[in-house]
Write a protein that holds these residues in place. Structure first.
Motif, short mmCIF file in Angstrom:
data_model
loop_
_atom_site.label_atom_id
_atom_site.label_comp_id
_atom_site.label_asym_id
_atom_site.label_seq_id
_atom_site.Cartn_x
_atom_site.Cartn_y
_atom_site.Cartn_z
N ARG A 102 55.90 35.70 7.88
CA ARG A 102 56.29 36.38 6.65
C ARG A 102 57.78 36.72 6.67
O ARG A 102 58.20 37.79 7.13
N ASP B 148 50.36 43.26 8.55
CA ASP B 148 50.04 43.36 7.12
C ASP B 148 50.90 44.45 6.49
O ASP B 148 51.51 44.25 5.44
N ASP C 180 54.57 44.14 3.88
CA ASP C 180 54.76 44.69 2.52
C ASP C 180 56.01 45.56 2.48
O ASP C 180 56.77 45.54 1.49
MN MN Z 1 48.69 42.55 2.70
#
Ligand code: MN
Ligand code: NAD
Ligand code: IPM
Length: 362
Positions: free
Chosen positions: A114, A255, A259
């Motif tokens: 990410r 996770d 964000d």
């Molecule tokens: Mn997520």
């Protein structure tokens, strides 16, 4: 941030498209349009095959991930372009767990990459930070941890109820994601790898992360290795994001921190990701979810999905086509041709058309 090809697929590729629910259905077609535009001018061939897996099918037929789907994807496709899953009519989120987590686990997509990259200075909420200050990669372990669904209820629906959710960490699983982070840093001449855990409180699972990290880092003496507890990392990433090149962490922390990173670079509407097993069929999806609050309004930002497609093209070995998508996104941001989440007044399809044209004109 350059990504070396992880799968070389020659002049032709087969892509499975799972748009999913909510805004997944709106942004994914814009991504497909952008890819088509990037490859027509480049002697590439690509075949897209759409699958209607998501809440509608689950509610209609009781089917989430169809039988044989995993083998079919692994054997017949180079990559999967994924939108988002999640629907208020399925409060258990069962179909999303079956499809998204199911594919991550069953295709053994252990790397969740990410990238956090600020494409335009005005998009960060941080004061006095510019594009050069916010550029790092988050590697999230993607096949174990608190996501494996091991646990249960005891005395459910009574005042004495107990709920247990196990955190599963294997030496193999921890080692391969940490090693991937170091290899990525080495390949891309990045100087710093930060491993983040909560070993001060999670004295078994994250003790394993500590021991494996200290072992693996010995093999990468030219890279500056650092450890931060996850709470401190969350603070440091906001205080001074310039400290980070590569962050590696467990499934749940990855996770959350991704964000946070997404917001530093303009928000969820812009954040891409890849669920990768190097050399095998891998799945690419924007970091955002199905956004029921804006679904159906035609205002979802398609740029996160388009940057995701850029990552997918890199993965296929089509770097210049990936660059074409990223450059078009950069131009849209520079010219402020954007959706309301970024302060603009354009719709999803308008932005998608603009990108496809810009990519085609290059
Ligand atoms: Mn997520
Ligand atoms: P979300 O990412 O869907 O939305 C969070 C906020 O960001 C909302 O205000 C939304 O409008 C905004 N947003 C997200 N993407 C945007 C875009 N492209 N353009 C403009 N605004 C955008 O997260 P949530 O609301 O917590 O979750 C909604 C559903 O999505 C839940 O069912 C959740 O489980 C699911 N979800 C799925 C995935 C996935 O499929 N990979 C990821 C995250 C959440
Ligand atoms: C993501 C999402 C998923 C996750 C949900 C939908 C299970 O938030 O891809 O970031 O937590 O991995």
């Amino acid at each position: 941030m350059s990504v070396k090809p992880l799968r070389e697929c020659g002049p032709a590729a087969r892509i499975a498209v799972i748009a999913g629910d909510g805004i997944g259905k709106e942004v994914t077609p814009e991504s497909v349009k952008a890819i088509r535009s990037a490859i027509t001018s480049a002697r590439r061939q690509i075949e897209f095959v759409e699958f209607d897996w998501g809440a509608d099918k689950f509610l209609r037929e009781g089917v989430s991930l169809p039988a044989g789907a995993v083998e079919m994807l692994a054997n017949e496709f180079d990559a999967i372009l994924f939108g988002a899953l999640g629907d208020p009519r399925v409060p258990s989120n069962q179909h999303a767990a079956d499809i998204l987590l199911g594919l991550r686990f069953k295709l053994d997509l252990f790397v969740n990459a990410r990238p956090v990259e600020l494409f335009h200075d005005r998009l960060t909420p941080l004061r006095d930070r510019s594009a050069n200050d916010i550029r790092f990669m988050v590697f999230r372990e993607n096949t174990e941890g608190l996501y494996v669904g091991v646990g249960g209820f005891f005395k459910k629906d009574t005042p004495d109820e107990i709920a247990v959710q196990e955190d599963v960490n294997s030496r193999k699983g921890v080692e391969r994601i940490i090693r991937h982070a170091f290899d990525y840093a080495r390949r891309n001449q990045l100087k710093r790898v930060c491993m983040s855990d909560k070993s001060n409180a999670m004295n078994f699972a994250h003790d394993l992360w500590q021991r494996v990290f200290k072992q693996v880092l010995q093999e990468y003496p030219e890279i500056e290795s650092r450890h931060l507890y996850i709470d401190t990392l969350a603070m440091e990433v906001v205080r001074d994001p310039r400290q980070f090149d590569v962050i590696v962490t467990c499934n749940l922390f990855g996770d959350i921190i991704s964000d946070l990173g997404a917001q530093l670079a303009g928000g969820l509407g812009l954040a891409p990701s890849g669920n990768i097993h190097p050399g095998r069929t891998s799945l690419f999806e924007p970091v955002h979810g199905s956004a029921p609050n804006i679904a159906g309004k035609g205002i979802a930002n398609p740029l996160g999905s388009i940057l995701t497609s850029g990552m997918m093209l890199d993965f296929l070995g089509w770097k210049s086509e990936g660059d074409a998508l990223r450059n078009a996104v950069r131009s849209a941001l520079q010219e402020n041709f954007v959706t309301p989440d970024l302060g603009g007044d354009k719709g999803t399809v308008e932005v998608g058309d603009w990108i496809a044209k810009r990519v085609g004109d290059r």
